[in-house]
Design an enzyme around this catalytic site. Sequence first.
Site, PDB file in Angstrom:
ATOM      1  CG  ASN A   1      -2.053   0.952   1.494  1.00 37.91           C
ATOM      2  OD1 ASN A   1      -2.135   1.776   0.252  1.00 37.91           O
ATOM      3  ND2 ASN A   1      -2.114   1.783   1.973  1.00 37.91           N
ATOM      4  CD1 TRP A   2       3.404   1.165  -3.188  1.00 37.29           C
ATOM      5  CD2 TRP A   2       4.106   2.582  -4.946  1.00 37.29           C
ATOM      6  NE1 TRP A   2       4.633   0.652  -4.112  1.00 37.29           N
ATOM      7  CE2 TRP A   2       4.122   1.267  -4.662  1.00 37.29           C
ATOM      8  CE3 TRP A   2       3.765   3.459  -5.337  1.00 37.29           C
ATOM      9  CZ2 TRP A   2       5.426   1.011  -6.007  1.00 37.29           C
ATOM     10  CZ3 TRP A   2       4.890   3.417  -6.582  1.00 37.29           C
ATOM     11  CH2 TRP A   2       5.719   2.265  -6.554  1.00 37.29           C
ATOM     12  CE  LYS A   3       0.252   3.478   4.688  1.00 37.79           C
ATOM     13  NZ  LYS A   3      -0.485   3.614   5.938  1.00 37.79           N
TER      14      LYS A   3
ATOM     15  N   GLY B   1       3.041  -0.880   3.993  1.00 42.52           N
ATOM     16  CA  GLY B   1       2.743   0.138   3.869  1.00 42.52           C
ATOM     17  C   GLY B   1       4.011   0.797   3.584  1.00 42.52           C
TER      18      GLY B   1
ATOM     19  CD  GLU C   1      -2.858   5.818   6.508  1.00 42.37           C
ATOM     20  OE1 GLU C   1      -2.951   5.737   5.129  1.00 42.37           O
ATOM     21  OE2 GLU C   1      -1.850   5.199   6.616  1.00 42.37           O
TER      22      GLU C   1
HETATM   23  C1  PEP Z   1      -1.348   0.134   6.083  1.00 45.28           C
HETATM   24  O1  PEP Z   1      -0.968   1.686   5.188  1.00 45.28           O
HETATM   25  O2  PEP Z   1      -1.779  -0.692   5.838  1.00 45.28           O
HETATM   26  C2  PEP Z   1       0.376   0.120   6.964  1.00 45.28           C
HETATM   27  C3  PEP Z   1       0.135  -1.232   6.840  1.00 45.28           C
HETATM   28  O3  PEP Z   1       1.211   1.003   7.192  1.00 45.28           O
HETATM   29  P1  PEP Z   1       2.869   0.479   7.722  1.00 45.28           P
HETATM   30  O4  PEP Z   1       3.321  -0.219   6.992  1.00 45.28           O
HETATM   31  O5  PEP Z   1       3.491   1.706   7.022  1.00 45.28           O
HETATM   32  O6  PEP Z   1       2.302   0.192   9.424  1.00 45.28           O
END
Ligand code: PEP
Length: 255
Positions: free
Chosen positions: A9-11, A233, A96
């Site tokens: 998940n690059w956001k 993420g 989010e």
């Molecule tokens: C996510 O955004 O789904 C996530 C798990 O982020 P991170 O790995 O940065 O905690």
Amino acid sequence: MRRPFVAANWKMHGAARFVEAYLEDWRKTAPRGAVDVVICPPLAYLDRIAAALRDDGVLLGVQTVHAEPAGAYTGEHAAEMARDLGATYAIVGHSERRRLFAENDTVVAAKFAATKRAGLVPILCVGETLAERRAGQAEATVLAQLDGVLGHACAEPRDTDFVVAYEPVWAIGTGETATPTQAQQMHGTIRARLGDVGDAFAQSVRVVYGGSVNVDNAEALFTQTDIDGGLVGGASLDAVAFAEICRVAGRQTDS
Ligand code: PEP
């Protein structure tokens, strides 16, 4: 046996140059076989990445969809549009989105149904906040989120073509990971609830962990009985690190 699954998940990260460098690194280091890999970049780069990785066995996903197939929803995209760009997966109910865009379980269920309507595979995110965990409400919260979809959005509840991502909100982007024991406990709870639909169903649905997964903690998490991989993420923004996390997941099939 469930095939390991890892999604990135690059956001809202990335830029044209970043994408080119990422693809170059990914091609040098990508894992082969033994694991399903999905990259969910910002929509703007989806078709470019889909074209570049067409022959690499990587699947593409989007980070959200609108529930409707079309309409006056400025700035949104339908699941069908994501599919036209090359997506086969869609993240639904990320914390989010729940927190910043006020998506409640009803909205999430509608979006889950929309991904099914378009022929995409939903990655349903569930997870409790720190306050909910401290109040002893972690399991109730997660099961309510799961039930919201199992009860209303699955036209065919035995359709195993979806992925559940357990993502404790307090572990997302914080560097704080659930311990393997904490994660396994919740994954076991989720699988038990899937078992209420049917044993074969529960044994087929992939349940992955998300929340500060990185190269160092992936193995301890992915070797837990009910953890079938990860939703990653921050660490997925480094192609080499992400490839290594995928390899760790793939080894759970090999061993
Ligand atoms: C996510 O955004 O789904 C996530 C798990 O982020 P991170 O790995 O940065 O905690």
